[in-house]
Scaffold this motif. Structure first.
Motif, PDB file in Angstrom:
ATOM      1  N   ASN A   1       0.340   7.853   3.120  1.00  0.00           N
ATOM      2  CA  ASN A   1       0.011   6.499   3.569  1.00  0.00           C
ATOM      3  C   ASN A   1      -1.036   6.527   4.683  1.00  0.00           C
ATOM      4  OD1 ASN A   1       1.758   5.267   1.824  1.00  0.00           O
ATOM      5  ND2 ASN A   1       3.483   5.396   3.250  1.00  0.00           N
ATOM      6  N   GLY A   2      -1.987   7.469   4.561  1.00  0.00           N
ATOM      7  CA  GLY A   2      -3.081   7.529   5.529  1.00  0.00           C
ATOM      8  C   GLY A   2      -2.755   8.301   6.778  1.00  0.00           C
ATOM      9  N   ARG A   3      -1.468   8.615   7.013  1.00  0.00           N
ATOM     10  CA  ARG A   3      -1.112   9.344   8.235  1.00  0.00           C
ATOM     11  C   ARG A   3      -0.885  10.816   7.925  1.00  0.00           C
ATOM     12  NH1 ARG A   3       3.163   5.192  10.179  1.00  0.00           N
ATOM     13  NH2 ARG A   3       1.786   3.455  10.599  1.00  0.00           N
ATOM     14  N   PRO A   4      -1.344  11.693   8.799  1.00  0.00           N
ATOM     15  CA  PRO A   4      -1.138  13.122   8.551  1.00  0.00           C
ATOM     16  C   PRO A   4       0.353  13.450   8.510  1.00  0.00           C
ATOM     17  CG  PRO A   4      -2.635  12.762  10.385  1.00  0.00           C
ATOM     18  CD  PRO A   4      -2.058  11.443  10.038  1.00  0.00           C
ATOM     19  N   VAL A   5       0.725  14.331   7.582  1.00  0.00           N
ATOM     20  CA  VAL A   5       2.132  14.732   7.465  1.00  0.00           C
ATOM     21  C   VAL A   5       2.337  15.997   8.272  1.00  0.00           C
ATOM     22  CG1 VAL A   5       3.945  15.394   5.860  1.00  0.00           C
ATOM     23  CG2 VAL A   5       2.231  13.735   5.176  1.00  0.00           C
ATOM     24  N   ASP A   6       3.418  16.037   9.005  1.00  0.00           N
ATOM     25  CA  ASP A   6       3.753  17.201   9.812  1.00  0.00           C
ATOM     26  C   ASP A   6       3.943  18.425   8.919  1.00  0.00           C
ATOM     27  OD1 ASP A   6       4.278  17.643  12.637  1.00  0.00           O
ATOM     28  OD2 ASP A   6       6.173  18.472  11.902  1.00  0.00           O
ATOM     29  N   GLU A   7       3.402  19.568   9.348  1.00  0.00           N
ATOM     30  CA  GLU A   7       3.526  20.786   8.532  1.00  0.00           C
ATOM     31  C   GLU A   7       4.989  21.161   8.311  1.00  0.00           C
ATOM     32  OE1 GLU A   7       1.256  22.506   6.850  1.00  0.00           O
ATOM     33  OE2 GLU A   7      -0.190  21.004   7.474  1.00  0.00           O
ATOM     34  N   GLN A   8       5.825  20.885   9.312  1.00  0.00           N
ATOM     35  CA  GLN A   8       7.240  21.219   9.199  1.00  0.00           C
ATOM     36  C   GLN A   8       7.878  20.444   8.045  1.00  0.00           C
ATOM     37  OE1 GLN A   8       8.674  23.627  11.063  1.00  0.00           O
ATOM     38  NE2 GLN A   8      10.379  23.355   9.654  1.00  0.00           N
ATOM     39  N   VAL A   9       7.480  19.176   7.905  1.00  0.00           N
ATOM     40  CA  VAL A   9       8.029  18.366   6.812  1.00  0.00           C
ATOM     41  C   VAL A   9       7.634  18.979   5.472  1.00  0.00           C
ATOM     42  CG1 VAL A   9       7.928  16.109   5.714  1.00  0.00           C
ATOM     43  CG2 VAL A   9       8.059  16.266   8.193  1.00  0.00           C
ATOM     44  N   LEU A  10       6.366  19.411   5.371  1.00  0.00           N
ATOM     45  CA  LEU A  10       5.904  20.020   4.114  1.00  0.00           C
ATOM     46  C   LEU A  10       6.690  21.291   3.817  1.00  0.00           C
ATOM     47  CD1 LEU A  10       2.042  19.637   4.266  1.00  0.00           C
ATOM     48  CD2 LEU A  10       3.682  18.352   2.913  1.00  0.00           C
TER      49      LEU A  10
ATOM     50  N   LYS B   1       0.818  -1.218   0.000  1.00  0.00           N
ATOM     51  CA  LYS B   1       0.000   0.000   0.000  1.00  0.00           C
ATOM     52  C   LYS B   1       0.851   1.268   0.000  1.00  0.00           C
ATOM     53  CE  LYS B   1      -4.378  -1.382   0.906  1.00  0.00           C
ATOM     54  NZ  LYS B   1      -5.482  -1.568   1.810  1.00  0.00           N
ATOM     55  N   ASP B   2       2.171   1.136   0.041  1.00  0.00           N
ATOM     56  CA  ASP B   2       3.024   2.314   0.146  1.00  0.00           C
ATOM     57  C   ASP B   2       2.840   3.214  -1.071  1.00  0.00           C
ATOM     58  OD1 ASP B   2       5.296   3.488   1.763  1.00  0.00           O
ATOM     59  OD2 ASP B   2       6.152   3.484  -0.254  1.00  0.00           O
ATOM     60  N   GLU B   3       2.431   4.451  -0.822  1.00  0.00           N
ATOM     61  CA  GLU B   3       2.089   5.341  -1.937  1.00  0.00           C
ATOM     62  C   GLU B   3       3.308   5.689  -2.784  1.00  0.00           C
ATOM     63  OE1 GLU B   3      -0.270   8.773  -0.909  1.00  0.00           O
ATOM     64  OE2 GLU B   3      -1.248   7.658   0.678  1.00  0.00           O
ATOM     65  N   GLU B   4       4.452   5.871  -2.124  1.00  0.00           N
ATOM     66  CA  GLU B   4       5.647   6.249  -2.869  1.00  0.00           C
ATOM     67  C   GLU B   4       6.056   5.123  -3.813  1.00  0.00           C
ATOM     68  OE1 GLU B   4       9.228   6.708  -0.635  1.00  0.00           O
ATOM     69  OE2 GLU B   4      10.146   7.945  -2.187  1.00  0.00           O
ATOM     70  N   LEU B   5       6.015   3.887  -3.297  1.00  0.00           N
ATOM     71  CA  LEU B   5       6.409   2.739  -4.099  1.00  0.00           C
ATOM     72  C   LEU B   5       5.486   2.594  -5.305  1.00  0.00           C
ATOM     73  CD1 LEU B   5       8.637   0.702  -3.671  1.00  0.00           C
ATOM     74  CD2 LEU B   5       6.933  -0.880  -2.797  1.00  0.00           C
ATOM     75  N   ARG B   6       4.185   2.794  -5.071  1.00  0.00           N
ATOM     76  CA  ARG B   6       3.225   2.700  -6.169  1.00  0.00           C
ATOM     77  C   ARG B   6       3.508   3.756  -7.220  1.00  0.00           C
ATOM     78  NH1 ARG B   6      -2.782   1.470  -4.174  1.00  0.00           N
ATOM     79  NH2 ARG B   6      -2.472  -0.709  -3.650  1.00  0.00           N
ATOM     80  N   LEU B   7       3.785   4.983  -6.762  1.00  0.00           N
ATOM     81  CA  LEU B   7       4.080   6.068  -7.695  1.00  0.00           C
ATOM     82  C   LEU B   7       5.323   5.716  -8.512  1.00  0.00           C
ATOM     83  CD1 LEU B   7       3.462   9.021  -8.602  1.00  0.00           C
ATOM     84  CD2 LEU B   7       5.172   9.738  -6.950  1.00  0.00           C
TER      85      LEU B   7
END
Lengths: 452, 484
Positions: free
Chosen positions: B383-392, B270-276
């Motif tokens: 992957n369904g988990r919220p991403v930290d704003e700092q990372v963005l 299900k890993d979105e990066e791998l699928r992309l």
């Protein structure tokens, strides 16, 4: 050992520091991503962000393989639920919960089985016990007990007019007239492991090992003749003050409790019928004066703010109260230097030490420390070890042993007999020994104290 | 700034480097190539001596360091590593100019694979081995290696996390297990096992042992130095396909392999990066194959070349089985785009990384929605988990720095008077650690066309690309050097 710590507050952070230094595999759970992020930068641990009582978060923290869960979030209910959930997911896990509320603390020890808890810690209760012990033997700044409360390491300050000033350690026994051993001296903020020729001077804080039954003799012979504490004034009306007032009343001391908030004062008055509850600001100089602070035997500053507590203690000391006890949570005691704050109590530190002790007893059943106390502002550690068949050099006189630098054997408990050792003493299998080490590393096994 | 702790780590790295030069020295000895032996001996002694000097100068120091020290340390370590790594080429005289030797070494350690050599076959085997071996060492990172090998007493502090974070590619570097040493060990074990598998598959296909090792090193580090003038084109179709598969495998985030070992198939699938990543690969292969149909004799050959080139470019390896400079513009445009995309975060590949691109698109989508529905609260998820704003914010800052440095170096190297396509593709190929570009720096050409200054610019580009820009930028700021 694989350990999950739920809650990255002060106790959580402290535990993370102490346990990661002992090379456990630690996963820290905190609901704030900032705490989680910063912890990973400081310590060699993994962090998970989320609610520690949820199955999903515990799964991320790999609870199935963890051996111990320590729940130290700010809320008792969350801690309990966290332990229950973890136990549901992994039946083998040991759980420790911090429960602070007085309403729960009585019942929880009976309900431990139902909540699947291996241990319950209550920092305030523990701190209250500690203060109670200090007030029973006024004169010592700190007392740490070993060997089922039969041996203690006590902290003393060398005052200006004390007989100790200018005394060399080899002649200490003649003055004290009983067997005692100075294991560490704190001079100008640095811990020193002294030898016989070491000369004490004013301002030193010394850590003395002595059997409990010798403590009053020691005080008397050193010329420290304190009044027995009969009346105590407690500033601040939190949980800790409540526990302490209960204990002090039980041992027959008179208690006056100063609390700022009116509603809380009324509540305390209902809970503590025998104590005097006063509503007012303890940091107000004239208010304390009007309450007759100088007539009390001890001032205990337990408000929620460190700086308030320091002000209260300084004032108490100035007005001639012989025994002062200060609660400090945020302060590294080494930066305080020589401020006359009396004994310093940190409930969170006490609580973390207790948990670390439990962890050590879990990790290594043989040769592991049974009791651990950090002394000399955390610059030294006193550990009690049981001598078993794996221990080396049984029966060899101590003077022939090659101990690591800054490690000292300060007491040998041989059955009912307590030996403050000299060079000719030795230990046997079945004894327990107390070791003080002022090295900057952890000694986790008895055999680690030897050079090779 | 704790200079001493940085010196200490550089000392460790140089010590490791001098040990790593022993196998190629052995090969040169066996081959009896006197000048190469001298080259390696000089390099080993020099880096060993430097390591000892640093060790003595920096022995008493606090071991704590913070983000700043971590950044500067990683940047300096790589520069020193490249400097001592180029000595064998230079001293042995096989690459007579110092800047050329440095270019070749940086290109090796950063897993770029851009060469200034018109022909590689005249080089001696020891030198060739070292050239490919730098790919393997640089692929997973030397500091990660150091963390995995660090003795027991170095453990217990989380400060080394700054090193792992500065050296490992990706927007959000995390640990696999609580201990950093164990994490580093797992990464290297996976790396070694995959490399050995690659060697075995190449040997089965009848590749000579020496070639197999060098090619596997180039594949594993997603580098691209070959041992033949025509890269991989001269090998059999089976060997080319093995390379395609392994290049793609080394472009996958290594934590996926760890999850596979833990039998956690679902989250890998299900890993979105791998699928992309695999989606982009499949799409590009089909588009390129359709575009170049008719250039090759059979459908099999068309697909094989399309797949090889796509895999080689997206994983930023830079091997070639055909001169893709002769392909139609549409295919070349796709390859240029793939250069920018790059492999997965946490792999050995370079480029922007699929994971970062995914976050850029997601935050862009959020900003567009924000304009349409200003009051809607939106959270970017991965992957369904919220991403930290700092990372963005970091991802967006990275993108800005990436574009600016790209443009700047493009302008600087254009001063040499080569064509626009050449300069653009050279900049992209170096900055994204690929190797061959188009036209004058295409797969059958090399970088010797550029002048000394442009080579230096490209060297900085390669280092910035491998270390994800910020460690190199930190070296250029004043606050990176201030004492506090």
């Amino acid at each position: 050992m694989k350990i999950i710590i739920a809650g990255g507050g002060k106790v959580g952070a402290k535990l993370t520091r102490m346990l990661s230094a002992e090379e456990h595999e630690i996963v820290l759970i905190d609901s704030k991503s900032k705490v989680a992020g910063e912890t990973v930068n400081q310590f060699d641990v993994m962090t998970v962000q989320g609610n520690c009582a949820s199955v999903e978060v515990l799964e991320q923290a790999n609870v199935e393989e963890a051996e111990l869960l320590i729940a130290v979030t700010g809320t008792d209910e969350v801690n309990l639920l966290c332990c229950l959930t973890a136990h549901y997911m992994n039946k083998e896990i040991h759980t420790i919960a911090r429960i602070r509320s007085p309403e729960y603390s009585g019942q929880i020890s009976r309900m431990r089985g139902a909540f699947a808890l291996s241990m319950v810690v209550n920092p305030e209760m523990q701190a209250a016990r500690e203060i109670d012990r200090l007030l029973r033997f006024p004169g010592f700044l700190k007392r740490d007990t070993f060997a089922r409360n039969r041996v203690e390491i006590v902290e003393l300050r060398v005052n200006e007019d004390s007989v100790l000033d200018g005394l060399s350690l080899s002649s200490l026994e003649n003055v004290a007239k009983c067997k005692v051993l100075v294991c560490t001296v704190l001079r100008n903020g640095n811990a020193v492991a002294p030898d016989g020729s070491f000369v004490l001077k004013e301002g030193d804080r010394i850590f003395v090992t002595a059997p409990t039954y010798n403590l009053s003799l020691l005080l008397k012979n050193l010329g420290i003749l304190p009044r027995k504490v009969k009346k105590v004034i407690i500033c601040g009306g939190g949980r800790l003050s409540y526990y302490l007032a209960m204990m002090l009343q039980k041992s027959g001391m008179g208690v006056k409790l100063v609390e700022k908030n009116y509603e809380r004062s009324v509540e305390l008055a209902k809970l503590l019928p025998k104590a005097d509850i006063v509503c007012g600001d303890a940091t107000d100089w004239s208010f304390l004066e009007s309450e007759g602070v100088s007539h009390y035997d001890a001032v205990v500053a337990l408000t929620g703010m460190d700086e308030m507590n320091m002000v209260i203690s300084l004032y108490g000391g100035k007005s001639g109260v012989p025994q002062v006890i200060t609660k400090l949570v945020h302060m590294q005691s080494s930066v305080l230097g020589d401020l006359p704050l009396g004994s310093i109590i940190d409930p969170k530190e006490l609580c973390s030490n207790l948990i670390v002790k439990y962890v050590r007893s879990l990790t290594n059943q043989d040769c592991a420390a049974i009791t651990v106390h950090s002394i000399a502002d955390g610059q030294a550690e006193a550990e009690e070890f049981r001598i078993d068949k794996a221990s080396r050099y049984c029966g060899v006189p101590l003077k022939e042993l090659n101990l690591k630098k800054n490690v000292l054997i300060v007491c040998i408990n041989h059955g009912a007999e307590l030996v403050i050792p000299s060079g000719d003493s030795s230990y046997e299998q079945g004894d327990t020994v107390i070791v003080v080490n002022s090295r900057q590393e952890v000694i986790s096994q008895f055999n680690d104290i030897f050079e090779y | 700034m704790n200079y001493k702790v940085i010196g200490k780590y550089i000392g460790h790295i140089l010590l490791i480097e001098s040990i790593l030069m022993v196998p190629p020295l052995g090969i040169s000895l066996a081959e009896g190539h006197g000048r190469a032996v001298t080259g390696f001996l000089v390099a080993i002694c020099a880096s060993f001596a430097a390591a000892m000097v640093l060790h003595v100068l920096c022995r008493n120091t606090k071991k704590t360091f913070y983000a700043r020290e971590g950044m500067v340390c990683v940047g300096l370590c790589w520069i020193m590593l490249s400097f001592f790594g180029c000595l064998p080429f230079y001293v042995s005289g096989e690459i007579p100019h110092f800047v050329d030797a440095l270019f070749e070494t940086v290109s090796g350690f950063t897993t770029t694979g851009a060469s200034i050599l018109p022909e590689v076959e005249p080089l001696s085997n020891g030198i060739l081995f070292w050239r490919s071996f730098t790919h393997w060492v640089g692929g997973m990172g030397v500091l990660v290696f150091l963390l995995a090998m660090a003795p027991g007493k170095e453990r217990g502090s989380g400060f080394t996390m700054h090193l792992l974070r500065a050296e490992s590619p990706g927007p959000d570097v995390g640990k696999l297990v609580p201990h950093i040493k164990e994490t580093a060990k797992i990464l290297y074990l996976l790396y070694i096992v995959l490399t050995i598998l690659n060697v075995i598959f190449l040997l089965i296909g009848g590749m000579p042992l020496f070639d197999a090792f060098c090619t596997a090193f180039g594949t594993a580090g997603t580098g691209g130095f070959g041992v033949r003038n025509d890269s991989i084109a001269g090998y059999s179709p089976y060997l080319q396909n093995v390379c395609t598969v392994f290049m793609l495998l080394f472009g996958v985030n290594f934590s996926c392999y760890y999850l596979l070992l833990l039998k956690n198939f679902k989250s890998v699938f299900k890993d979105e990066e791998l699928r992309l990543y695999f989606g982009i690969v499949a799409g590009s292969v089909l588009l390129v194959a359709w575009n170049v149909r008719g250039m090759y004799a059979t459908v099999e050959e068309t697909l094989r070349h399309a797949a090889f080139q796509v895999a080689s470019i997206i994983t930023t390896t830079g091997f070639a089985t055909t001169d893709f400079d002769l392909w139609p513009s549409f295919s070349k445009a796709i390859l240029l785009c793939l250069m920018v995309v790059g492999a997965c975060a946490g792999s050995t590949g370079g480029g922007l990384k699929c994971g970062r691109l995914l976050l850029v698109f997601k935050s862009l989508r959020r900003n567009v929605h924000q304009v349409l529905q200003p009051h809607k609260i939106q959270v970017v998820r991965n992957n369904g988990r919220p991403v930290d704003e700092q990372v963005l914010a970091n991802v967006n800052a990275y993108l800005a720095a990436y574009v600016l440095i790209g443009i700047l170096s493009f302008v600087l190297i254009s001063a040499d008077g080569l064509g626009v396509t050449t300069n653009l593709s050279a900049m992209l190929a170096c900055f994204n650690n690929i190797g061959p570009g188009l036209e004058a720096v295409g797969p059958v050409c090399n970088y010797s066309v550029y002048g000394t200054f442009s080579k230096l610019v490209l060297i900085v580009d390669m280092l910035a690309g491998r270390l994800e820009i910020f460690p190199i930028l930190a070296l250029c700021t004043r606050s990176g050097w201030k004492r506090r």
